[in-house]
Design a protein around this motif. Structure first.
Motif, mmCIF file in Angstrom:
data_model
loop_
_atom_site.group_PDB
_atom_site.id
_atom_site.type_symbol
_atom_site.label_atom_id
_atom_site.label_comp_id
_atom_site.label_asym_id
_atom_site.label_seq_id
_atom_site.Cartn_x
_atom_site.Cartn_y
_atom_site.Cartn_z
ATOM 1 N N SER A 7 -1.133 37.859 -9.723
ATOM 2 C CA SER A 7 -1.921 38.248 -8.942
ATOM 3 C C SER A 7 -1.043 38.650 -7.442
ATOM 4 O O SER A 7 -1.661 39.835 -6.943
ATOM 5 N N GLU A 8 -0.111 38.073 -7.116
ATOM 6 C CA GLU A 8 0.550 38.466 -6.001
ATOM 7 C C GLU A 8 1.459 39.722 -6.197
ATOM 8 O O GLU A 8 1.584 40.555 -5.745
ATOM 9 N N SER A 9 2.248 39.332 -7.103
ATOM 10 C CA SER A 9 3.302 40.155 -7.557
ATOM 11 C C SER A 9 2.924 41.623 -8.474
ATOM 12 O O SER A 9 3.500 42.384 -8.462
ATOM 13 N N LEU A 10 1.915 41.203 -9.318
ATOM 14 C CA LEU A 10 1.305 42.127 -10.045
ATOM 15 C C LEU A 10 2.110 42.424 -11.255
ATOM 16 O O LEU A 10 1.986 43.211 -12.212
ATOM 17 N N CYS A 11 2.964 41.389 -11.725
ATOM 18 C CA CYS A 11 3.822 41.557 -12.870
ATOM 19 C C CYS A 11 3.266 40.772 -14.042
ATOM 20 O O CYS A 11 2.420 39.866 -13.765
ATOM 21 N N CYS A 12 3.300 41.433 -15.161
ATOM 22 C CA CYS A 12 2.837 40.670 -16.331
ATOM 23 C C CYS A 12 4.038 40.732 -17.393
ATOM 24 O O CYS A 12 4.749 41.375 -17.492
ATOM 25 N N GLY A 13 3.718 39.791 -18.212
ATOM 26 C CA GLY A 13 4.497 39.628 -19.413
ATOM 27 C C GLY A 13 3.669 39.686 -20.418
ATOM 28 O O GLY A 13 2.511 39.515 -20.570
ATOM 29 N N LEU A 20 -5.704 37.346 -48.025
ATOM 30 C CA LEU A 20 -4.596 37.487 -48.839
ATOM 31 C C LEU A 20 -4.179 38.962 -48.933
ATOM 32 O O LEU A 20 -4.960 39.900 -49.031
ATOM 33 N N GLY A 21 -2.769 39.038 -48.817
ATOM 34 C CA GLY A 21 -2.367 40.434 -48.658
ATOM 35 C C GLY A 21 -2.245 41.419 -47.480
ATOM 36 O O GLY A 21 -2.115 42.349 -47.563
ATOM 37 N N SER A 22 -2.976 40.634 -46.344
ATOM 38 C CA SER A 22 -3.437 41.304 -45.269
ATOM 39 C C SER A 22 -2.449 41.095 -44.109
ATOM 40 O O SER A 22 -1.481 39.840 -44.313
ATOM 41 N N LEU A 23 -2.554 41.946 -42.957
ATOM 42 C CA LEU A 23 -1.444 41.419 -41.822
ATOM 43 C C LEU A 23 -2.419 41.241 -40.591
ATOM 44 O O LEU A 23 -3.591 41.673 -40.626
ATOM 45 N N LYS A 24 -1.780 40.463 -39.809
ATOM 46 C CA LYS A 24 -2.491 40.492 -38.493
ATOM 47 C C LYS A 24 -1.484 40.363 -37.368
ATOM 48 O O LYS A 24 -0.350 39.883 -37.323
ATOM 49 N N ILE A 25 -1.899 40.944 -36.218
ATOM 50 C CA ILE A 25 -1.268 41.106 -34.792
ATOM 51 C C ILE A 25 -1.928 40.298 -33.890
ATOM 52 O O ILE A 25 -3.120 40.548 -33.740
ATOM 53 N N ASN A 26 -1.191 39.135 -33.198
ATOM 54 C CA ASN A 26 -1.975 38.594 -32.060
ATOM 55 C C ASN A 26 -1.037 39.013 -30.649
ATOM 56 O O ASN A 26 0.095 39.122 -30.621
ATOM 57 N N THR A 27 -1.985 39.553 -29.685
ATOM 58 C CA THR A 27 -1.188 39.820 -28.616
ATOM 59 C C THR A 27 -1.915 39.026 -27.421
ATOM 60 O O THR A 27 -2.740 38.279 -27.539
ATOM 61 N N ASP A 28 -1.064 38.986 -26.301
ATOM 62 C CA ASP A 28 -1.424 38.168 -25.148
ATOM 63 C C ASP A 28 -0.830 38.687 -23.934
ATOM 64 O O ASP A 28 0.493 39.214 -24.071
ATOM 65 N N ALA A 29 -0.996 38.574 -22.825
ATOM 66 C CA ALA A 29 -0.429 38.897 -21.426
ATOM 67 C C ALA A 29 -0.609 37.648 -20.535
ATOM 68 O O ALA A 29 -1.516 36.860 -20.599
ATOM 69 N N THR A 30 0.546 37.553 -19.704
ATOM 70 C CA THR A 30 0.659 36.688 -18.527
ATOM 71 C C THR A 30 0.549 37.760 -17.099
ATOM 72 O O THR A 30 1.049 38.838 -17.240
#
Length: 213
Positions: free
Chosen positions: A68-74, A55-65
């Motif tokens: 492996s071929e293009s090395l592009c990430c989201g 209660l009263g706190s904050l949370k940040i969730n992160t993720d990535a795609t």
């Protein structure tokens, strides 16, 4: 005559061995149900649904795609409060030489989001266990492909009063995962977080409803 006795002895030994094996198998069958019944049950203590911060706190969730071929990430970082309310989010696209390096970029994105929002104390969750473990330890280490991002994370984290690093299962980190997949589409859109795409909005709503009162 000698050969006959030898044959009888061999057959007798074989019969004894067979009876012994049969007895052991029978004993195992008798004991097995009891063994299975009393075998320790290992429960998965990792939540399978997203949990809000205190209660009263904050949370940040992160993720990535990562491709492996293009090395592009989201990359994606989502900020929510103790009621599960979606306050802000940021996405980005980039390049990474490994999945772990992409996850590290997403964590750095999350820290920058906290910096933009002038948040001094918060929790940050990601589903990359090696990275979170390294961040929780003063002697933590990562792969060489992640090292430069890791150092940036540690440096920026020092500017906050408190960052509670936490690993989260992929099943519970769906909102950030959806946002990361949508990153190429959302990045050009200004203030997209005010009106998230239906797929992301649905997950955010589900998380908020499932959150304990």
């Amino acid at each position: 005559m000698v050969e006959s006795k030898k044959k009888d002895t061999t057959e007798h030994a074989a019969n004894v061995k067979t009876k012994k094996i049969s007895a052991e198998c029978y004993l195992f069958k008798l004991l097995a149900p009891s063994v299975r019944q009393h075998a320790p049950v290992v429960l998965n203590s990792v939540p399978q649904t997203w949990l809000p911060p205190a209660l009263g706190s904050l949370k940040i969730n992160t993720d990535a795609t990562w491709n492996s071929e293009s090395l592009c990430c989201g990359l994606a970082a989502l900020l929510r409060d103790s009621l599960g309310t979606f306050l802000n989010g940021v996405v980005s696209v980039g390049k990474a030489t490994s999945a772990e390096a992409a996850e590290a970029q997403a964590v750095l994105l999350g820290l920058n989001l906290a910096k933009t929002e002038s948040i001094l104390s918060f929790s940050l969750e990601a589903d990359c266990l090696p990275l979170i473990s390294a961040l929780k330890s003063s002697l933590g280490s990562v792969s060489w492909s992640t090292l430069s991002w890791f150092q940036q994370i540690k440096s920026l984290a020092d500017s906050f009063s408190s960052v509670n690093w936490s690993w989260i299962s992929r099943e519970a980190n769906v909102a950030a995962d959806v946002a990361a997949h949508l990153a190429p589409r959302l990045e050009p859109v200004l203030d997209w977080f005010l009106n998230p795409p239906p797929s992301l909005h649905h997950v955010l709503q589900s998380d908020a409803v499932a959150a304990p009162p």
